[in-house]
Design a protein around this motif. Structure first.
Motif, PDB file in Angstrom:
ATOM      1  N   PRO A  19      -8.648   6.643   1.214  1.00 30.07           N
ATOM      2  CA  PRO A  19      -7.497   6.098   1.953  1.00 30.07           C
ATOM      3  C   PRO A  19      -7.883   4.972   2.907  1.00 30.07           C
ATOM      4  O   PRO A  19      -7.116   4.017   3.070  1.00 30.07           O
ATOM      5  CB  PRO A  19      -6.979   7.311   2.735  1.00 30.07           C
ATOM      6  N   PRO A  72     -16.003  15.711   4.563  1.00 27.64           N
ATOM      7  CA  PRO A  72     -16.152  15.492   3.124  1.00 27.64           C
ATOM      8  C   PRO A  72     -17.462  14.750   2.832  1.00 27.64           C
ATOM      9  O   PRO A  72     -17.791  13.789   3.534  1.00 27.64           O
ATOM     10  CB  PRO A  72     -14.935  14.630   2.766  1.00 27.64           C
ATOM     11  N   GLN A 132      -9.826  11.147   9.706  1.00 29.23           N
ATOM     12  CA  GLN A 132      -8.710  12.077   9.750  1.00 29.23           C
ATOM     13  C   GLN A 132      -7.599  11.715  10.751  1.00 29.23           C
ATOM     14  O   GLN A 132      -6.415  11.738  10.395  1.00 29.23           O
ATOM     15  CB  GLN A 132      -9.264  13.488   9.993  1.00 29.23           C
ATOM     16  N   CYS A 142     -13.272  15.076   8.795  1.00 29.21           N
ATOM     17  CA  CYS A 142     -13.371  13.725   8.260  1.00 29.21           C
ATOM     18  C   CYS A 142     -13.202  12.715   9.382  1.00 29.21           C
ATOM     19  O   CYS A 142     -12.259  12.807  10.162  1.00 29.21           O
ATOM     20  CB  CYS A 142     -12.291  13.532   7.205  1.00 29.21           C
ATOM     21  N   CYS A 158      -9.053  18.622   6.211  1.00 28.98           N
ATOM     22  CA  CYS A 158      -9.690  17.391   6.679  1.00 28.98           C
ATOM     23  C   CYS A 158     -10.165  17.501   8.120  1.00 28.98           C
ATOM     24  O   CYS A 158     -11.149  16.884   8.513  1.00 28.98           O
ATOM     25  CB  CYS A 158      -8.719  16.237   6.564  1.00 28.98           C
ATOM     26  N   CYS A 210      -5.472   9.038   9.114  1.00 19.90           N
ATOM     27  CA  CYS A 210      -5.251   9.077   7.672  1.00 19.90           C
ATOM     28  C   CYS A 210      -3.849   9.568   7.341  1.00 19.90           C
ATOM     29  O   CYS A 210      -3.423  10.625   7.790  1.00 19.90           O
ATOM     30  CB  CYS A 210      -6.282   9.995   7.021  1.00 19.90           C
ATOM     31  N   CYS A 228     -14.076  11.973   0.424  1.00 20.97           N
ATOM     32  CA  CYS A 228     -12.708  12.323   0.808  1.00 20.97           C
ATOM     33  C   CYS A 228     -12.340  13.596   0.059  1.00 20.97           C
ATOM     34  O   CYS A 228     -12.657  13.744  -1.113  1.00 20.97           O
ATOM     35  CB  CYS A 228     -11.759  11.187   0.420  1.00 20.97           C
ATOM     36  N   TRP A 229     -11.662  14.506   0.756  1.00 26.86           N
ATOM     37  CA  TRP A 229     -11.263  15.751   0.087  1.00 26.86           C
ATOM     38  C   TRP A 229     -10.159  15.493  -0.923  1.00 26.86           C
ATOM     39  O   TRP A 229     -10.038  16.199  -1.914  1.00 26.86           O
ATOM     40  CB  TRP A 229     -10.770  16.778   1.117  1.00 26.86           C
ATOM     41  N   TYR A 230      -9.326  14.511  -0.640  1.00 26.45           N
ATOM     42  CA  TYR A 230      -8.179  14.281  -1.520  1.00 26.45           C
ATOM     43  C   TYR A 230      -8.120  12.818  -1.917  1.00 26.45           C
ATOM     44  O   TYR A 230      -7.273  12.064  -1.421  1.00 26.45           O
ATOM     45  CB  TYR A 230      -6.878  14.691  -0.806  1.00 26.45           C
ATOM     46  N   HIS A 268      -2.918  10.673   4.553  1.00 28.51           N
ATOM     47  CA  HIS A 268      -2.955  11.713   3.511  1.00 28.51           C
ATOM     48  C   HIS A 268      -3.648  12.982   3.967  1.00 28.51           C
ATOM     49  O   HIS A 268      -3.971  13.829   3.155  1.00 28.51           O
ATOM     50  CB  HIS A 268      -3.678  11.174   2.273  1.00 28.51           C
ATOM     51  N   ARG A 269      -3.914  13.087   5.255  1.00 28.40           N
ATOM     52  CA  ARG A 269      -4.733  14.214   5.697  1.00 28.40           C
ATOM     53  C   ARG A 269      -3.991  15.532   5.486  1.00 28.40           C
ATOM     54  O   ARG A 269      -2.754  15.586   5.503  1.00 28.40           O
ATOM     55  CB  ARG A 269      -5.099  14.056   7.170  1.00 28.40           C
TER      56      ARG A 269
HETATM   57  S1  SF4 Z   1     -10.761  13.643   3.756  1.00 26.13           S
HETATM   58 FE1  SF4 Z   1      -9.614  12.048   2.751  1.00 26.13          FE
HETATM   59  S2  SF4 Z   1      -7.502  12.723   2.907  1.00 26.13           S
HETATM   60 FE2  SF4 Z   1      -8.651  13.913   4.360  1.00 26.13          FE
HETATM   61  S3  SF4 Z   1      -8.481  12.766   6.246  1.00 26.13           S
HETATM   62 FE3  SF4 Z   1     -10.355  12.111   5.295  1.00 26.13          FE
HETATM   63  S4  SF4 Z   1      -9.755  10.343   4.153  1.00 26.13           S
HETATM   64 FE4  SF4 Z   1      -7.876  11.415   4.646  1.00 26.13          FE
END
Ligand code: SF4
Ligand SMILES: Nc1ncnc2c1ncn2[C@@H]1O[C@H](COP(=O)(O)OP(=O)(O)OP(=O)(O)O)[C@@H](O)[C@H]1O
Ligand SMILES: [Mg+2]
Lengths: 637, 281
Positions: free
Chosen positions: A556, A611, A596, A593, A606, A599, A624-626, A601-602
């Motif tokens: 992201p 990650p 986070q 993260c 996260c 983000c 990134c987890w997602y 998309h968190r």
């Molecule tokens: S792991 Fe990915 S989705 Fe989660 S906060 Fe970090 S960048 Fe965003």
């Protein structure tokens, strides 16, 4: 940050500060209370006890009218201090107005004022004071005025210098454009910004003025009887100093004590100002967690990365840098792994402060002394640098890699000819002879499309682009296997930037050196490099082929970064993508993260787990987890 | 709405080897309500031009015309007259704001520079201004060092807008910023154009950023304007060789992968300048 600053300002923090404060308080008390308590005794003549030595009734003795000297010394504190302070303030006010106004007047008046100040400075202050005191006639008023005038040039010069720092700033220019009148500019923008150092010197000057005024009184030019100050008392005491030292010594000591107080006070103020200047100036962030989070887990690379890779020029794993700062230890680089094959050109992008430059410096062994570096592997040309002695490492790095910095002006020594700078490295590290080195230098210059005649010039005779070429030529001299270029074109114009990046590509093709190209310009890196590493808050968040940057990023942060870059075809009616918030505070990295808090998309996970950089497919790794979905057409290509 | 016209503007400085002409007879028309972009390499005289327009640098020749009337910037009185109508924002967010004044004080000073406001009106004005550039009103009581670079730059823009000028001059206002921050400042500029109908001179060396906010783009080279054209026309069909060199040099995100040449070779690029020529700079 304001709370600790304020408490530091109102409470003396060092023993010295306490001493100065106590001394100042005693002086103030004496000046206030002295005449009230001892004034009567000081003026009461006693014909039965003239010119007595120290006794129980008169600890310092008496003067020629039999007045008590102790009482007189104590009473004299008020006039002595008042005179000194008024002279200083008067002089400071005149000088500061004269000097500071140079920042707000027009160029012609400024030149006039500067000349005037220079002229005034040419006369020694003490002589001016003496001269004026004589001309104005003996008396307290005359002495005060003489001293004030004599101190004007010094203050004016100081204020002029300080104000020059303000006058170049954009905020003063903006205030001018707002049409503010000169006295407003002076009062609102110039004086507040130079007040602190001025206050310091005024304090110190008060001590000097005290001594000088006492001197004038002592010479009979200052305070006239029947009034008296410390200088007067000293004068009267000196007549019989051989018979009775105390009557002369006491006012002398008083002068010394007061002068010392002002001096100390100045020192303490200066010290606390310097400390405040060093206090961190970062924007305030969310409340700090009480403890630092546990160290990041080591992101596991794919199995293939763990053993020695023979065709790899550079191999670094889990690079971590710790730097002590006044506000605490920061970890600006946290577990960066990267490797470069011969002839490969890799980009390292990220915003300001993400740790790009520090990573480069660590790879080249150029970090500042106090930095602490940790890494699991650090191989250059197959040789393990972690196992070497300092000296071996230095030699290996000097002959194996070259670093090109952002600002070629400061990387070249301004006083040396280009030839000397180019040949220095190979003559010390390769033991090349003078003629050999000169021939190689010529070849290197030709390589970067510069005429060999340039060898005899000095850096200031070259343009920015030419200097950067010289830097590259100088890097080529050692025939490096790796070139680290840290923002080599940021200071240059686009057309020159294009020439420099093309030159780097050519060099790479012809010498098969690997290039690590550091930049914050995503578009530039996308066009120049094969592979790109994206850094955020000291970690690599994505590693991908450069041609995927435009459309196929999966992290992201990278996606947001890329979408925020306008290009020539950008739709002007659509706002550019922005990322709210700022990078995390290096002093207080949160768990989870690093991206986070910003983000879009968190999810729950996260905020808790970091990650690790993991493979999506060969050549594309993301932390990134997602990860964002890959666009359909990008996977096909 | 106001139109700004620059007529044969010339700026000379005293250099160590005699006078240096930084701006050489520049004529430029900024019609009411439009944004004119000015691009060019560093040292081509862009900032000198900006400073001359607002009276910070004396003109060596030429005229500056606001709505048909010539303005001067030599005296404080003339500058006040000019400042009420033309404001400027500079490049460096670090020195743009007085380090000892809070955002509120800075903005109040600008808002009251030309008109009287009582206390209530003043604080309403500050809140309204911050809202205009999309800054959190809670930032009002912070000092510049407690703001990020992008926030500082937006405060500097707000200060210029506080006097409700007719013309805004933006001199490299995004050059010192990261791309993600640059994006928010550019968005702010676009929004202000629509909301306030400002006439604007937007100076920069980053061609995509300048094109993003400008209706017309002028290209400056060594103190002269070599080409002026509507943005789309300039991008589609550049006339002057320097403009073409500039355009081909702009890195493009969607470039073909390396290996093949990223763009056609650069026949239009001026050959490497000879050394003596460069000694001046
Ligand atoms: S792991 Fe990915 S989705 Fe989660 S906060 Fe970090 S960048 Fe965003
Ligand atoms: N000598 C130092 N002492 C303390 N902190 C430092 C030092 N050098 C850098 N830092 C801090 O380390 C972090 C990373 O700095 P670095 O210079 O690597 O960033 P960068 O990615 O190169 O940024 P830029 O794009 O602005 O060059 C920053 O927070 C910076 O303030
Ligand atoms: Mg850097």
């Amino acid at each position: 940050m304001s709370v600790p600053t304020r408490s530091r300002r109102s409470l003396p923090s060092s023993p010295l500060a306490w001493v100065a404060a106590t001394m100042l308080a005693s002086l103030v008390l004496l000046a206030l209370a002295g005449p009230l308590v001892w004034g009567a005794a000081a003026d009461r003549p006693d014909p039965s006890a003239v010119l007595q030595g120290p006794s129980a009734a008169h600890p310092f003795g008496t003067d020629n009218l039999g007045r008590d000297l102790l009482a007189r010394v104590l009473t004299a504190a008020r006039p002595s201090l008042l005179l000194a302070l008024s002279a200083t303030l008067l002089g400071a006010a005149g000088g500061v107005v004269l000097g500071a106004s140079t920042a707000v007047v027009g160029p012609r008046t400024r030149r006039w004022l500067a000349t005037l100040i220079n002229l005034l400075l040419a006369f020694p202050a003490l002589l001016v004071a003496l001269f004026l005191a004589v001309v104005l006639g003996a008396g307290a008023g005359g002495a005060l005025f003489a001293l004030a005038v004599a101190s004007v040039p010094g203050f004016a010069r100081l204020a002029q210098t300080l104000a020059a720092g303000v006058s170049g700033t954009d905020y003063l220019a903006a205030a001018r454009v707002l049409g503010l009148r000169r006295h407003r500019l002076l009062r609102r923008h110039v004086l507040p910004n130079i007040a602190e150092p001025l206050l310091l010197s005024t304090t110190m000057a008060a001590g000097t003025a005290l001594v000088a005024l006492a001197g004038l009184s002592f010479l009979g030019l200052g305070v006239q009887p029947p009034a008296y100050d410390w200088g007067q008392l000293l004068n009267q005491g000196l007549d019989r100093v051989y018979a009775q030292p105390l009557p002369a010594l006491a006012p002398g000591l008083a002068i010394l004590y007061a002068a010392l107080t002002f001096q100390l006070l100045g020192e303490v103020l200066a010290g606390s100002a310097a400390r405040r200047a060093h206090a961190p100036q970062s924007p305030p962030t969310a409340p700090l967690p009480a403890t630092l989070p546990a160290p990041l887990p080591v992101p596991d690379g794919p199995a293939g990365d763990d053993h020695v890779l023979q065709d790899h020029v550079l191999q670094v794993e889990d690079l971590t840098i710790e730097l002590p700062t006044p506000a605490g230890v920061i970890r600006p680089v946290r577990g960066v792994s990267l490797s470069l094959r011969a002839g490969e050109i890799v980009g390292l992008v990220g915003e300001s402060g993400s740790g790009k430059s520090l990573t480069a410096l660590a790879l080249a062994g150029l970090l500042p002394e106090h930095a602490r570096v940790g890494r699991r592997t650090h191989r250059l040309l197959g040789a393990d640098l972690t196992a070497m002695t300092r000296k071996e490492r230095h030699h290996h790095l000097a002959t194996g890699l070259a670093v090109i910095f952002q600002n070629p002006a400061s990387a070249l020594n301004p006083s040396l000819r280009i030839a000397t700078q180019l040949t220095e490295a190979i003559r010390t590290h390769r033991g090349a002879s003078r003629t050999e080195a000169a021939a190689q230098a010529e070849a290197a210059l030709r390589r970067v499309a510069l005429p060999p005649s340039l060898l005899r010039s000095r850096p200031h005779q070259l343009s920015g682009g030419q200097r950067q070429r010289v830097m590259i030529a100088s890097g080529l001299m050692v025939r490096p296997a790796l070139i680290i270029a840290d923002e080599p074109t940021t200071a240059l114009d686009v057309t020159v930037q294009r020439q420099i990046t093309e030159l780097l590509s050519d060099v790479r093709r012809d010498t098969s050196a690997a290039v690590l190209f550091i930049s914050h310009d995503v578009a530039l890196v996308a066009g120049l490099c094969e592979r790109v590493l994206v850094m955020y808050a000291g970690t690599v968040v994505e590693s991908l082929p450069a041609d995927r940057l435009a459309t196929a990023t999966r992290h992201p942060y990278t996606r947001a970064l890329v979408e925020s870059v306008p290009d020539l075809t950008a739709d002007r009616d659509r706002p550019l993508r922005t990322v709210e918030g700022g990078p995390p505070d290096p002093l207080a990295p949160a768990a989870g993260c690093p991206f986070q808090p910003r983000c879009p998309h968190r999810r729950h996970r996260c905020a808790e787990d970091v990650p690790a950089l993991t493979d999506l497919d060969p050549g594309h790794r993301v932390a990134c987890w997602y990860p964002l979905p890959a666009p359909a057409k990008a996977t096909a290509s | 709405m106001t139109a700004l016209t620059l007529c044969q503007v010339t700026v000379r400085y005293d250099g160590p080897h005699g006078p240096v002409t930084a701006v050489d007879g520049v004529s430029l028309d900024i019609p009411a309500g439009t944004t004119v972009g000015l691009v060019g390499e560093s040292g081509s005289g862009k900032s000198s031009l900006a400073r001359a327009v607002v009276g910070l640098t004396p003109l060596s020749g030429g005229r500056i015309i606001l709505d048909g009337r010539e303005v001067g910037g030599r005296t404080v009185r003339a500058r006040r007259h000019l400042g009420r109508r033309v404001q400027v924002v500079f490049q460096d967010p670090d020195t743009a704001l007085d380090p000892r004044m809070t955002v509120r004080q800075t903005l109040e000073e600008a808002a009251t520079a030309f008109r009287r406001l009582d206390r209530r009106a003043r604080s309403e004005r500050v809140a309204g201004l911050l809202d205009l550039v999309g800054l959190d009103p809670r930032l009002a009581d912070r000092l510049p060092r407690q703001l990020s670079g992008g926030q500082r730059q937006r405060v500097a823009i707000t200060r210029a807008l506080a006097v409700e000028p007719d013309v805004l001059i933006a001199d490299e206002i995004t050059s010192a910023l990261d791309v993600s921050v640059q994006a928010s400042v550019l968005n702010t500029i676009r929004r202000l154009q629509r909301q306030l109908g400002l006439s604007m001179l937007f100076i920069g060396h980053n061609l995509p950023a300048v094109c993003y906010v400008s209706d017309v783009v002028a290209v400056m080279h060594r103190g002269r304007i070599v080409e002026t054209a509507p943005t789309t026309a300039l991008l589609r069909d550049p006339q002057h060789p320097y403009t073409r060199a500039l355009l081909t040099s702009v890195p493009i995100l969607n470039a073909p992968p390396p290996g093949e040449p990223a763009a056609p070779a650069l026949p239009a690029l001026p050959a490497l300048p000879a050394l003596p020529d460069e000694k001046l700079s």
